[in-house]
Design a protein around this motif. Structure first.
Motif, PDB file in Angstrom:
ATOM      1  N   ARG A 100       8.809  -5.182   7.276  1.00 52.23           N
ATOM      2  CA  ARG A 100       9.199  -4.633   8.579  1.00 52.23           C
ATOM      3  C   ARG A 100       8.446  -3.326   8.752  1.00 52.23           C
ATOM      4  NH1 ARG A 100      12.435  -0.883  10.955  1.00 52.23           N
ATOM      5  NH2 ARG A 100      13.670  -1.538  12.751  1.00 52.23           N
ATOM      6  N   LEU A 101       7.835  -3.140   9.937  1.00 53.41           N
ATOM      7  CA  LEU A 101       7.071  -1.933  10.224  1.00 53.41           C
ATOM      8  C   LEU A 101       7.248  -1.572  11.694  1.00 53.41           C
ATOM      9  CD1 LEU A 101       4.875   0.203   9.545  1.00 53.41           C
ATOM     10  CD2 LEU A 101       3.173  -1.557  10.108  1.00 53.41           C
ATOM     11  N   TRP A 102       7.592  -0.315  11.966  1.00 52.10           N
ATOM     12  CA  TRP A 102       7.684   0.169  13.342  1.00 52.10           C
ATOM     13  C   TRP A 102       6.370   0.859  13.692  1.00 52.10           C
ATOM     14  CZ3 TRP A 102       7.349   4.980  15.732  1.00 52.10           C
ATOM     15  CH2 TRP A 102       7.720   5.000  17.085  1.00 52.10           C
ATOM     16  N   LEU A 103       5.821   0.487  14.854  1.00 51.98           N
ATOM     17  CA  LEU A 103       4.583   1.083  15.348  1.00 51.98           C
ATOM     18  C   LEU A 103       4.848   1.706  16.717  1.00 51.98           C
ATOM     19  CD1 LEU A 103       2.164  -1.820  14.386  1.00 51.98           C
ATOM     20  CD2 LEU A 103       2.400   0.387  13.224  1.00 51.98           C
ATOM     21  N   LEU A 142       6.780 -11.626  13.840  1.00 48.18           N
ATOM     22  CA  LEU A 142       7.740 -11.332  14.911  1.00 48.18           C
ATOM     23  C   LEU A 142       7.473  -9.944  15.469  1.00 48.18           C
ATOM     24  CD1 LEU A 142      10.871 -12.596  12.989  1.00 48.18           C
ATOM     25  CD2 LEU A 142       9.952 -13.623  15.066  1.00 48.18           C
ATOM     26  N   PHE A 143       7.622  -9.790  16.780  1.00 49.20           N
ATOM     27  CA  PHE A 143       7.361  -8.526  17.465  1.00 49.20           C
ATOM     28  C   PHE A 143       8.554  -8.209  18.356  1.00 49.20           C
ATOM     29  CE2 PHE A 143       3.559 -10.824  16.508  1.00 49.20           C
ATOM     30  CZ  PHE A 143       2.724  -9.883  15.937  1.00 49.20           C
ATOM     31  N   GLU A 144       9.201  -7.059  18.113  1.00 49.43           N
ATOM     32  CA  GLU A 144      10.401  -6.690  18.861  1.00 49.43           C
ATOM     33  C   GLU A 144      10.243  -5.282  19.407  1.00 49.43           C
ATOM     34  OE1 GLU A 144      13.302  -6.857  15.760  1.00 49.43           O
ATOM     35  OE2 GLU A 144      12.904  -8.959  15.341  1.00 49.43           O
ATOM     36  N   GLU A 145      10.599  -5.093  20.675  1.00 51.76           N
ATOM     37  CA  GLU A 145      10.605  -3.751  21.237  1.00 51.76           C
ATOM     38  C   GLU A 145      11.745  -2.967  20.602  1.00 51.76           C
ATOM     39  OE1 GLU A 145      11.002  -4.494  25.412  1.00 51.76           O
ATOM     40  OE2 GLU A 145       8.865  -4.836  25.664  1.00 51.76           O
ATOM     41  N   HIS A 146      11.444  -1.710  20.228  1.00 50.31           N
ATOM     42  CA  HIS A 146      12.469  -0.896  19.581  1.00 50.31           C
ATOM     43  C   HIS A 146      12.111   0.579  19.695  1.00 50.31           C
ATOM     44  CE1 HIS A 146      15.732  -0.019  16.829  1.00 50.31           C
ATOM     45  NE2 HIS A 146      14.911   0.709  16.103  1.00 50.31           N
ATOM     46  N   GLU A 147      12.985   1.362  20.273  1.00 50.09           N
ATOM     47  CA  GLU A 147      12.852   2.819  20.368  1.00 50.09           C
ATOM     48  C   GLU A 147      11.474   3.262  20.838  1.00 50.09           C
ATOM     49  OE1 GLU A 147      14.169   4.616  16.713  1.00 50.09           O
ATOM     50  OE2 GLU A 147      16.215   3.863  16.975  1.00 50.09           O
ATOM     51  N   GLY A 148      11.008   2.684  21.928  1.00 50.53           N
ATOM     52  CA  GLY A 148       9.748   3.087  22.518  1.00 50.53           C
ATOM     53  C   GLY A 148       8.507   2.580  21.796  1.00 50.53           C
ATOM     54  N   GLY A 149       8.692   1.690  20.858  1.00 49.36           N
ATOM     55  CA  GLY A 149       7.566   1.136  20.127  1.00 49.36           C
ATOM     56  C   GLY A 149       7.822  -0.330  19.818  1.00 49.36           C
ATOM     57  N   THR A 150       7.225  -0.803  18.751  1.00 51.73           N
ATOM     58  CA  THR A 150       7.324  -2.217  18.374  1.00 51.73           C
ATOM     59  C   THR A 150       7.623  -2.349  16.889  1.00 51.73           C
ATOM     60  OG1 THR A 150       5.692  -2.787  20.054  1.00 51.73           O
ATOM     61  CG2 THR A 150       6.076  -4.422  18.328  1.00 51.73           C
ATOM     62  N   VAL A 151       8.622  -3.157  16.583  1.00 49.35           N
ATOM     63  CA  VAL A 151       8.880  -3.519  15.193  1.00 49.35           C
ATOM     64  C   VAL A 151       8.119  -4.812  14.921  1.00 49.35           C
ATOM     65  CG1 VAL A 151      10.602  -4.292  13.515  1.00 49.35           C
ATOM     66  CG2 VAL A 151      11.130  -2.402  15.070  1.00 49.35           C
ATOM     67  N   VAL A 152       7.284  -4.777  13.883  1.00 53.68           N
ATOM     68  CA  VAL A 152       6.531  -5.946  13.447  1.00 53.68           C
ATOM     69  C   VAL A 152       7.206  -6.439  12.169  1.00 53.68           C
ATOM     70  CG1 VAL A 152       4.294  -6.819  12.654  1.00 53.68           C
ATOM     71  CG2 VAL A 152       4.393  -4.999  14.383  1.00 53.68           C
ATOM     72  N   ARG A 153       7.617  -7.698  12.185  1.00 56.42           N
ATOM     73  CA  ARG A 153       8.224  -8.306  10.995  1.00 56.42           C
ATOM     74  C   ARG A 153       7.348  -9.459  10.529  1.00 56.42           C
ATOM     75  NH1 ARG A 153      13.750  -6.702  10.684  1.00 56.42           N
ATOM     76  NH2 ARG A 153      14.495  -5.945  12.694  1.00 56.42           N
ATOM     77  N   ASP A 154       7.212  -9.552   9.234  1.00 61.79           N
ATOM     78  CA  ASP A 154       6.518 -10.675   8.616  1.00 61.79           C
ATOM     79  C   ASP A 154       7.518 -11.388   7.723  1.00 61.79           C
ATOM     80  OD1 ASP A 154       3.551 -10.312   9.238  1.00 61.79           O
ATOM     81  OD2 ASP A 154       4.114  -8.333   8.504  1.00 61.79           O
ATOM     82  N   ASN A 155       7.650 -12.680   7.917  1.00 60.26           N
ATOM     83  CA  ASN A 155       8.449 -13.530   7.044  1.00 60.26           C
ATOM     84  C   ASN A 155       7.508 -14.586   6.503  1.00 60.26           C
ATOM     85  OD1 ASN A 155      10.906 -12.186   7.717  1.00 60.26           O
ATOM     86  ND2 ASN A 155      11.017 -13.392   9.592  1.00 60.26           N
ATOM     87  N   VAL A 156       7.213 -14.497   5.211  1.00 58.33           N
ATOM     88  CA  VAL A 156       6.288 -15.429   4.580  1.00 58.33           C
ATOM     89  C   VAL A 156       7.047 -16.243   3.543  1.00 58.33           C
ATOM     90  CG1 VAL A 156       4.143 -15.711   3.284  1.00 58.33           C
ATOM     91  CG2 VAL A 156       4.398 -13.762   4.858  1.00 58.33           C
ATOM     92  N   GLU A 157       7.045 -17.555   3.727  1.00 53.09           N
ATOM     93  CA  GLU A 157       7.561 -18.454   2.711  1.00 53.09           C
ATOM     94  C   GLU A 157       6.349 -19.065   2.019  1.00 53.09           C
ATOM     95  OE1 GLU A 157      10.485 -22.302   1.991  1.00 53.09           O
ATOM     96  OE2 GLU A 157       9.808 -21.867   4.031  1.00 53.09           O
ATOM     97  N   TYR A 158       6.344 -18.985   0.690  1.00 52.58           N
ATOM     98  CA  TYR A 158       5.191 -19.496  -0.037  1.00 52.58           C
ATOM     99  C   TYR A 158       5.610 -20.104  -1.371  1.00 52.58           C
ATOM    100  CZ  TYR A 158       5.353 -15.188  -2.846  1.00 52.58           C
ATOM    101  OH  TYR A 158       5.736 -14.167  -3.675  1.00 52.58           O
TER     102      TYR A 158
END
Length: 159
Positions: free
Chosen positions: A13-16, A102-118
């Motif tokens: 999870r990363l907020w940009l 996944l890309f979600e609007e959050h607090e004036g920016g974007t939360v980028v989530r990566d879910n990797v099943e491997y």
């Protein structure tokens, strides 16, 4: 394959500090994969990326894992701009690789989530001592690049 017993998960999870459309646009351009991949992997696109991404697109690239050349082919199996997309390995080093972005609007920016099943040949031991540390290194590098590219003071992210 019994996925419940043999697959592993990597979640990030990363907020940009940029709008979702801009962040999604960067990820939607396969030419940017090279920017997100450590130079040590010698990543190269083999096929000319499409001008417009859609479900069903195949992407071919080459990289080196521990010095071994690998041909990797991914298919875009879900495409829902600017909310999410999924790429799934069709050919490559993993027994299973499904990467949901996944890309979600959050607090004036974007939360980028990566879910990797491997899943990996060799199972838990190979995953724990070889694969997991390498994936952590790659995603740590990716995080640093994204933070630098999308820093609100000097946005350099090309879409």
């Amino acid at each position: 394959m019994d996925r419940a017993k043999q697959s592993f998960w990597l979640k990030t999870r990363l907020w940009l500090p940029q709008p979702r459309e801009k962040v999604f646009g960067f990820f939607a351009n396969p030419r940017n994969l090279d920017r997100l991949t450590p130079a040590s992997l010698n990543f190269r696109m083999l096929s000319l990326p499409p001008a417009v991404m859609t479900k069903g697109i195949l992407l071919d690239y080459r990289l080196r894992l521990r010095g071994i050349p690998i041909h990797w082919q991914s298919e875009i199996t879900a495409w829902d701009p600017p909310n999410r997309f999924v790429d799934q390995q069709k050919k490559g080093p993993y027994s299973l690789w499904i990467h949901e972005h996944l890309f979600e609007e959050h607090e004036g920016g974007t939360v980028v989530r990566d879910n990797v099943e491997y899943a990996v040949p060799g199972g838990r031991v190979v995953q724990r001592f070889l694969v997991a540390p390498e994936l952590e290194r790659i995603f740590r590098y990716r995080r640093q690049v994204l933070q630098r590219l999308f820093d609100s003071h000097h946005v350099k992210a090309a879409t």
